[in-house]
Write a protein that holds these residues in place. Structure first.
Motif, PDB file in Angstrom:
ATOM      1  N   HIS A  46      49.915  10.633  48.324  1.00 52.11           N
ATOM      2  CA  HIS A  46      48.584  10.354  48.855  1.00 52.11           C
ATOM      3  C   HIS A  46      47.926   9.198  48.111  1.00 52.11           C
ATOM      4  CE1 HIS A  46      49.125  14.561  50.316  1.00 52.11           C
ATOM      5  NE2 HIS A  46      48.582  14.026  51.398  1.00 52.11           N
ATOM      6  N   VAL A  47      48.723   8.194  47.794  1.00 51.49           N
ATOM      7  CA  VAL A  47      48.232   6.971  47.157  1.00 51.49           C
ATOM      8  C   VAL A  47      48.687   5.800  48.020  1.00 51.49           C
ATOM      9  CG1 VAL A  47      48.233   5.536  45.101  1.00 51.49           C
ATOM     10  CG2 VAL A  47      48.363   8.021  44.867  1.00 51.49           C
ATOM     11  N   LEU A  48      47.740   5.003  48.496  1.00 50.17           N
ATOM     12  CA  LEU A  48      48.029   3.834  49.330  1.00 50.17           C
ATOM     13  C   LEU A  48      48.057   2.606  48.420  1.00 50.17           C
ATOM     14  CD1 LEU A  48      45.668   4.613  52.347  1.00 50.17           C
ATOM     15  CD2 LEU A  48      47.997   5.426  51.931  1.00 50.17           C
ATOM     16  N   ARG A  49      49.199   1.917  48.421  1.00 52.96           N
ATOM     17  CA  ARG A  49      49.370   0.751  47.540  1.00 52.96           C
ATOM     18  C   ARG A  49      49.516  -0.507  48.399  1.00 52.96           C
ATOM     19  NH1 ARG A  49      52.166   4.916  45.081  1.00 52.96           N
ATOM     20  NH2 ARG A  49      51.536   5.349  42.921  1.00 52.96           N
ATOM     21  N   PHE A  50      48.792  -1.570  47.998  1.00 43.59           N
ATOM     22  CA  PHE A  50      48.793  -2.832  48.730  1.00 43.59           C
ATOM     23  C   PHE A  50      49.037  -3.971  47.744  1.00 43.59           C
ATOM     24  CE2 PHE A  50      46.217   0.100  51.112  1.00 43.59           C
ATOM     25  CZ  PHE A  50      46.538  -0.133  52.431  1.00 43.59           C
ATOM     26  N   GLU A  51      49.745  -4.981  48.250  1.00 44.05           N
ATOM     27  CA  GLU A  51      49.924  -6.221  47.483  1.00 44.05           C
ATOM     28  C   GLU A  51      48.781  -7.157  47.813  1.00 44.05           C
ATOM     29  OE1 GLU A  51      53.026  -9.989  47.041  1.00 44.05           O
ATOM     30  OE2 GLU A  51      53.521  -8.249  48.303  1.00 44.05           O
ATOM     31  N   ALA A  52      48.196  -7.775  46.788  1.00 50.90           N
ATOM     32  CA  ALA A  52      47.012  -8.603  46.980  1.00 50.90           C
ATOM     33  C   ALA A  52      47.120  -9.869  46.150  1.00 50.90           C
ATOM     34  CB  ALA A  52      45.746  -7.827  46.599  1.00 50.90           C
ATOM     35  N   ILE A  80      48.498  -5.406  42.465  1.00 46.74           N
ATOM     36  CA  ILE A  80      48.780  -4.181  43.220  1.00 46.74           C
ATOM     37  C   ILE A  80      47.504  -3.343  43.201  1.00 46.74           C
ATOM     38  CG2 ILE A  80      50.173  -2.072  43.387  1.00 46.74           C
ATOM     39  CD1 ILE A  80      51.716  -4.592  44.003  1.00 46.74           C
ATOM     40  N   ILE A  81      46.932  -3.119  44.380  1.00 49.26           N
ATOM     41  CA  ILE A  81      45.713  -2.324  44.519  1.00 49.26           C
ATOM     42  C   ILE A  81      46.105  -0.953  45.051  1.00 49.26           C
ATOM     43  CG2 ILE A  81      43.465  -2.135  45.626  1.00 49.26           C
ATOM     44  CD1 ILE A  81      43.319  -5.147  45.714  1.00 49.26           C
ATOM     45  N   SER A  82      45.780   0.082  44.295  1.00 50.61           N
ATOM     46  CA  SER A  82      46.118   1.466  44.668  1.00 50.61           C
ATOM     47  C   SER A  82      44.843   2.194  45.044  1.00 50.61           C
ATOM     48  CB  SER A  82      46.806   2.197  43.505  1.00 50.61           C
ATOM     49  OG  SER A  82      47.980   1.526  43.122  1.00 50.61           O
ATOM     50  N   PHE A  95      39.731 -10.374  46.638  1.00 49.07           N
ATOM     51  CA  PHE A  95      41.163 -10.128  46.817  1.00 49.07           C
ATOM     52  C   PHE A  95      41.474 -10.070  48.309  1.00 49.07           C
ATOM     53  CE2 PHE A  95      40.099  -8.251  42.737  1.00 49.07           C
ATOM     54  CZ  PHE A  95      41.122  -8.700  41.917  1.00 49.07           C
ATOM     55  N   VAL A  96      42.654 -10.564  48.656  1.00 52.77           N
ATOM     56  CA  VAL A  96      43.158 -10.512  50.029  1.00 52.77           C
ATOM     57  C   VAL A  96      44.410  -9.645  50.030  1.00 52.77           C
ATOM     58  CG1 VAL A  96      44.010 -11.834  51.992  1.00 52.77           C
ATOM     59  CG2 VAL A  96      42.213 -12.790  50.529  1.00 52.77           C
ATOM     60  N   LEU A  97      44.430  -8.631  50.890  1.00 48.74           N
ATOM     61  CA  LEU A  97      45.577  -7.726  50.982  1.00 48.74           C
ATOM     62  C   LEU A  97      46.646  -8.375  51.843  1.00 48.74           C
ATOM     63  CD1 LEU A  97      43.783  -4.273  51.463  1.00 48.74           C
ATOM     64  CD2 LEU A  97      44.355  -5.497  49.356  1.00 48.74           C
ATOM     65  N   LEU A  98      47.810  -8.644  51.258  1.00 48.98           N
ATOM     66  CA  LEU A  98      48.885  -9.347  51.957  1.00 48.98           C
ATOM     67  C   LEU A  98      49.925  -8.401  52.540  1.00 48.98           C
ATOM     68  CD1 LEU A  98      49.474 -12.262  49.417  1.00 48.98           C
ATOM     69  CD2 LEU A  98      47.956 -12.220  51.411  1.00 48.98           C
ATOM     70  N   ASP A  99      50.176  -7.279  51.896  1.00 43.94           N
ATOM     71  CA  ASP A  99      51.237  -6.384  52.357  1.00 43.94           C
ATOM     72  C   ASP A  99      50.953  -4.984  51.809  1.00 43.94           C
ATOM     73  OD1 ASP A  99      53.451  -5.447  53.603  1.00 43.94           O
ATOM     74  OD2 ASP A  99      54.921  -6.552  52.389  1.00 43.94           O
ATOM     75  N   ALA A 100      51.664  -4.008  52.350  1.00 47.28           N
ATOM     76  CA  ALA A 100      51.553  -2.617  51.910  1.00 47.28           C
ATOM     77  C   ALA A 100      52.951  -2.043  51.764  1.00 47.28           C
ATOM     78  CB  ALA A 100      50.727  -1.788  52.896  1.00 47.28           C
ATOM     79  N   ASP A 101      53.086  -1.019  50.927  1.00 48.34           N
ATOM     80  CA  ASP A 101      54.399  -0.405  50.758  1.00 48.34           C
ATOM     81  C   ASP A 101      54.720   0.493  51.942  1.00 48.34           C
ATOM     82  OD1 ASP A 101      52.636   1.616  50.315  1.00 48.34           O
ATOM     83  OD2 ASP A 101      53.537   2.314  48.441  1.00 48.34           O
ATOM     84  N   THR A 119      36.125   2.955  51.359  1.00 47.30           N
ATOM     85  CA  THR A 119      36.761   4.111  51.997  1.00 47.30           C
ATOM     86  C   THR A 119      38.178   3.730  52.414  1.00 47.30           C
ATOM     87  OG1 THR A 119      35.898   3.495  54.173  1.00 47.30           O
ATOM     88  CG2 THR A 119      34.522   4.954  52.799  1.00 47.30           C
ATOM     89  N   PRO A 120      39.005   4.678  52.810  1.00 47.03           N
ATOM     90  CA  PRO A 120      40.366   4.317  53.259  1.00 47.03           C
ATOM     91  C   PRO A 120      40.385   3.373  54.454  1.00 47.03           C
ATOM     92  CG  PRO A 120      40.225   6.671  52.815  1.00 47.03           C
ATOM     93  CD  PRO A 120      38.833   6.136  52.724  1.00 47.03           C
ATOM     94  N   GLN A 121      39.314   3.387  55.280  1.00 42.93           N
ATOM     95  CA  GLN A 121      39.295   2.511  56.447  1.00 42.93           C
ATOM     96  C   GLN A 121      39.123   1.038  56.068  1.00 42.93           C
ATOM     97  OE1 GLN A 121      37.797   5.522  56.326  1.00 42.93           O
ATOM     98  NE2 GLN A 121      39.337   6.402  57.706  1.00 42.93           N
ATOM     99  N   HIS A 122      38.658   0.761  54.855  1.00 39.46           N
ATOM    100  CA  HIS A 122      38.549  -0.625  54.400  1.00 39.46           C
ATOM    101  C   HIS A 122      39.894  -1.192  53.950  1.00 39.46           C
ATOM    102  CE1 HIS A 122      34.301   0.716  53.967  1.00 39.46           C
ATOM    103  NE2 HIS A 122      34.027  -0.542  54.310  1.00 39.46           N
ATOM    104  N   MET A 123      40.893  -0.338  53.805  1.00 37.23           N
ATOM    105  CA  MET A 123      42.178  -0.768  53.260  1.00 37.23           C
ATOM    106  C   MET A 123      43.151  -1.019  54.404  1.00 37.23           C
ATOM    107  SD  MET A 123      41.203  -0.505  50.133  1.00 37.23           S
ATOM    108  CE  MET A 123      42.740  -0.888  49.316  1.00 37.23           C
ATOM    109  N   PHE A 124      43.480  -2.263  54.656  1.00 33.14           N
ATOM    110  CA  PHE A 124      44.494  -2.640  55.646  1.00 33.14           C
ATOM    111  C   PHE A 124      44.981  -4.044  55.323  1.00 33.14           C
ATOM    112  CE2 PHE A 124      40.332  -3.639  57.375  1.00 33.14           C
ATOM    113  CZ  PHE A 124      40.465  -4.958  57.792  1.00 33.14           C
ATOM    114  N   VAL A 125      46.152  -4.361  55.807  1.00 30.90           N
ATOM    115  CA  VAL A 125      46.756  -5.668  55.543  1.00 30.90           C
ATOM    116  C   VAL A 125      45.917  -6.747  56.217  1.00 30.90           C
ATOM    117  CG1 VAL A 125      48.827  -7.086  55.783  1.00 30.90           C
ATOM    118  CG2 VAL A 125      49.020  -4.619  55.381  1.00 30.90           C
ATOM    119  N   GLY A 126      45.524  -7.743  55.437  1.00 28.97           N
ATOM    120  CA  GLY A 126      44.684  -8.822  55.941  1.00 28.97           C
ATOM    121  C   GLY A 126      43.231  -8.672  55.568  1.00 28.97           C
ATOM    122  N   ALA A 127      42.841  -7.518  54.990  1.00 29.08           N
ATOM    123  CA  ALA A 127      41.444  -7.301  54.632  1.00 29.08           C
ATOM    124  C   ALA A 127      41.104  -8.071  53.366  1.00 29.08           C
ATOM    125  CB  ALA A 127      41.181  -5.811  54.427  1.00 29.08           C
ATOM    126  N   THR A 128      39.842  -8.424  53.234  1.00 25.24           N
ATOM    127  CA  THR A 128      39.327  -9.113  52.061  1.00 25.24           C
ATOM    128  C   THR A 128      38.401  -8.156  51.327  1.00 25.24           C
ATOM    129  OG1 THR A 128      39.472 -11.260  53.159  1.00 25.24           O
ATOM    130  CG2 THR A 128      38.048 -11.100  51.219  1.00 25.24           C
TER     131      THR A 128
END
Length: 767
Positions: A435-441, A456-458, A523-529, A506-515
């Motif tokens: 239950h941890v969402l990790r994104f590359e930024a 890495i933003i978790s 930070f700009v989210l480029l990818d997710a695991d 919130t979790p809804q703010h976390m998606f690929v392409g978000a700033t």
């Protein structure tokens, strides 16, 4: 023993040496047999020279008339019991020079042992019980070479046991008959002398008794007769006249053992179970005026105290009990259906009772009618208490977190803020589900060096906290470390020093392409695991950017007017697949800024056309297996077949994967565990984890479709399941499935023509 003149003092030079003329000074040991054939060194006891008890002749039989049965069998569990006393001198007790202590002397006939027991007397002041443990006792010196026997004990005689003289006063019936049959006359019992010590104690005990008679009543008999007998009544207390009052349903219990009463309130929501104690168990007074004063329940009333010093102080007790208050308590006679009980100002009405109570009153008082009463209903509805409005808290002062400051303002006593425990249990780590969402930024900055930094933003779903970790490249000037510790991150553009809690990510703010702007860093989210993407797709209702249905509805709405031009421009000619970058560039032009990178990733994952071809198929695995068998010269296929048939009792031709693995290991095939797993993976099965062992035998048979030898490989590494990296999903997109989901197949067929349709039917995607 030493022989000396009793008139001479016991001093050196006045005694005779007993060793004069003695030549042997040993203990006279001799070897004897213990059992059959077991030699042991045993010390022989000297025979009884005075009494007739010896090793050869018992004491109660004349010479030559002894019985053939041994004494320990003939006199088993038989003993002689004598009553006696001894006199003990008292030096520390005034008025009594000695004390008489009565004892019981037991003589065991089977082995001639003696035991002395003093019966225990309550409050005697001395240690009583066993005075001399069971043993054979010698005569006092100078006759200590012999032991006491039955002829030495009789009524009226005195025996000295270990320096203490015992006077025998009587015996029991068995002892008297036994000695009489042995020809020993037993005198009549004699009375023991009076004990002056006990007489003085008895006189003192009588003088210490209170002059006033005891006023306490003995309730033990009533307790034993009525223990665990309880009268059960049902009742109510109408409290509707007060504000927020209601009808209390009560359970009334009367304990017959001690006339105490206990009242419990019933809870209507839980089916009539007792909720809490309405009245603690105790005696209930009929009339209650005030709290009792200290000493109201004392047995005596002190009128006056005379004397000044503690040693000479005296007091006078009221013999008439003028100050005693007679309190009238409720008893069983006051209880009945429809009776009103005054419970400290609250009127309790008894409405019903159980079967035991009815039988008790019918038997003791002759009451036969027990009519239950109706409990009154509520007179008015309970007013709903309005919920308090949110408190106006003072603005945050900047110290600590906002939750801590708010909690300290609510209560005077500092308390930690309460966390959402249910949410923590729901999203806590369980197995591989973290239950941890990790994104590359990447960081957006005016400094060029910061733009190349990788982060890495978790996002932790259990408590909505975030952590930022930097992965530094070599020779970049930065180090791999934690950039932001785990905490809640506030949304930018909010007032800081306000009383309202700030809004956080919130979790809804976390998606690929978000700033994301985290503490003034952009930070700009480029990818997710893979876990984050799959979790968002499985919970598409919470994440709109991963909901393929919403995304395709939005794409369908934009493509409906220009669908023919869009399809004609992007038809793949050779294969029915399209690359990710090509479809993304086209959709971004059409969808505009409303289309995010995460939505494109969701489309590519939903219609992925990437095919995966294993490096080692069935033929390569078989070639490796046959090469290993040839290298180790293994040729025992018949035994392997025999073991497989033995395992298959039903002759179904199938065995479980576990049984096949066990047989292969038991037959000592020269295979590594990884190779055995891959062999069982490519063998034919029935779809229920059962393998056809005939196919396994043909797989290992060199005569069936012989395979060429292959060079040796690192089986542990190459055949490991993690050694073959799976291709990334979404590199190629299935164009046919994408258009089919848009539900515009007729338009699609008219546009691509007959040749493209045939190509779609015979598509073979390439990685």
């Amino acid at each position: 023993m030493s022989i000396r003149c009793p008139d001479l003092p016991f001093l050196p030079g006045f005694t005779f040496n007993p060793n004069i003329g003695k030549t042997k000074f040993n203990m006279n040991p001799k070897f004897d047999f213990i059992g059959k054939g077991n030699r042991a060194l045993v010390e022989r006891v000297k025979p009884n020279m005075l009494g007739p008890l010896s090793d050869k002749y018992p004491s109660i039989y004349p010479r030559g008339e002894t019985t053939e049965i041994p004494g320990w069998i003939a006199f088993d569990k038989q003993m002689l019991c004598f009553d006696g006393f001894f006199q003990e001198t008292l030096h520390e007790f005034k008025g009594s020079p000695f004390q008489i202590r009565k004892v019981k002397i037991y003589l065991f006939l089977e082995d001639g042992t003696i035991q002395v027991i003093e019966p225990r007397v309550e409050n005697s002041g001395v240690a009583q019980g066993t005075l001399i443990a069971r043993q054979r006792i010698r005569f006092p010196p100078p006759m200590d070479a012999n032991f006491y026997d039955i002829i030495d004990f009789n009524v009226g005689r005195e025996v000295e046991l270990y320096g203490r003289v015992f006077k025998i006063t009587g015996c029991d019936k068995f002892t008297r008959h036994f000695l009489n049959r042995c020809g020993i006359a037993v005198p009549d019992p004699i009375a023991a002398p009076a004990d002056p010590y006990m007489d003085i104690r008895a006189h003192q005990r009588d003088s210490l008794q209170p002059k006033k008679p005891n006023r306490t009543s003995d309730t033990l008999g009533k307790f034993l007769a009525n223990d665990k007998k309880i009268l059960h009544f049902q009742g109510y207390w109408d409290d509707q006249n007060t504000e927020y009052g209601y009808v209390h349903h009560l359970q009334f219990r009367y304990y017959l053992a001690d006339d105490t009463i206990e009242i419990k309130e019933l809870q209507e929501e839980s089916g009539g179970e007792p909720a809490f104690i309405f009245l603690k168990r105790g005696k209930l007074p009929k009339v209650y005026k005030e709290l009792p004063t200290p000493g109201h329940n004392s047995d005596y009333t002190v009128l006056n105290v005379l004397g000044s010093s503690l040693s000479s102080r005296r007091y006078i007790i009221d013999p008439l009990d003028c100050g005693r208050q007679n309190i009238d308590f409720y008893t069983e006679r006051d209880l009945s259906i429809a009776a009103v009980i005054n419970c400290y100002g609250r009127k309790i009405v008894l409405t019903d009772c159980d079967s035991f109570t009815k039988a008790y009153y019918a038997e003791k008082y002759g009451i036969s009618e027990f009519t239950s009463l109706h409990i009154p209903d509520r007179k008015k509805e309970v007013k709903e208490i309005p919920l308090p409005k949110d408190r106006d808290l003072p603005p945050w002062n900047g110290y600590g977190t906002h939750e801590d400051s708010a909690q300290n303002c609510i209560t005077v006593e500092p308390k930690a803020p309460q966390k959402d425990f249910k949410k923590f249990l729901l999203y806590d780590r369980y197995g591989l589900d973290s239950h941890v969402l990790r994104f590359e930024a990447r960081m957006k900055s005016k400094i060029p060096e910061n733009c190349t930094r990788v982060f890495i933003i978790s996002y932790f779903l259990s408590d909505d906290t975030m952590a930022v970790f930097e992965i530094a490249r070599k020779n970049s000037g930065f180090k791999t470390s934690t950039f932001f510790a785990r905490s809640k991150i506030k949304l930018p553009g909010q007032k800081v020093f306000t009383s309202k809690p700030p809004l956080c990510f919130t979790p809804q703010h976390m998606f690929v392409g978000a700033t994301l702007i985290i503490n003034e860093f952009e930070f700009v989210l480029l990818d997710a695991d893979e876990y984050a993407l799959r979790y968002m797709e499985l919970n598409a209702g919470q994440f709109p950017k991963a909901n393929i249905k919403l995304i395709m509805d939005k794409v369908r709405e934009k493509l409906t007017p220009i669908y023919k031009d869009f399809v004609a421009e992007n038809i793949p000619h050779e294969t029915p697949v399209i690359s990710y970058e090509r479809l993304r560039s086209k959709l971004c032009k059409i969808m505009g800024t409303d289309f995010t990178e995460h939505e494109m990733v969701t489309i590519s994952r939903a219609f992925s056309a990437v095919c995966y071809k294993e490096r080692y198929d069935r033929d390569k695995i078989r070639a490796l297996a046959l090469t290993e068998l040839k290298r180790y010269l293994w040729d025992d296929l018949d035994r392997l077949k025999e073991y497989l048939l033995q395992r298959d009792g039903d002759r179904s031709g199938k065995l479980s994967r576990k049984e096949c693995y066990t047989v292969l290991k038991g037959c000592r095939l020269p295979f590594d565990n990884q190779l055995i797993e891959r062999i069982l993976q490519v063998v034919k099965n029935d779809g229920q984890c059962n393998l056809y062992y005939d196919d396994l035998i043909q797989f290992l048979d060199r005569k069936v479709c012989p395979m060429p030898d292959v060079p040796p490989v690192n089986i542990k590494n190459d055949l490991w399941w993690g050694s073959e990296q799976e291709p990334q999903a979404g590199i190629l997109i299935d164009w046919c499935e994408f258009n089919k989901y848009l539900d515009l197949e007729s338009t699609f067929k008219d546009a691509i023509g007959e040749n493209s349709v045939k190509a779609l039917e015979q598509k073979q995607p390439h990685s």
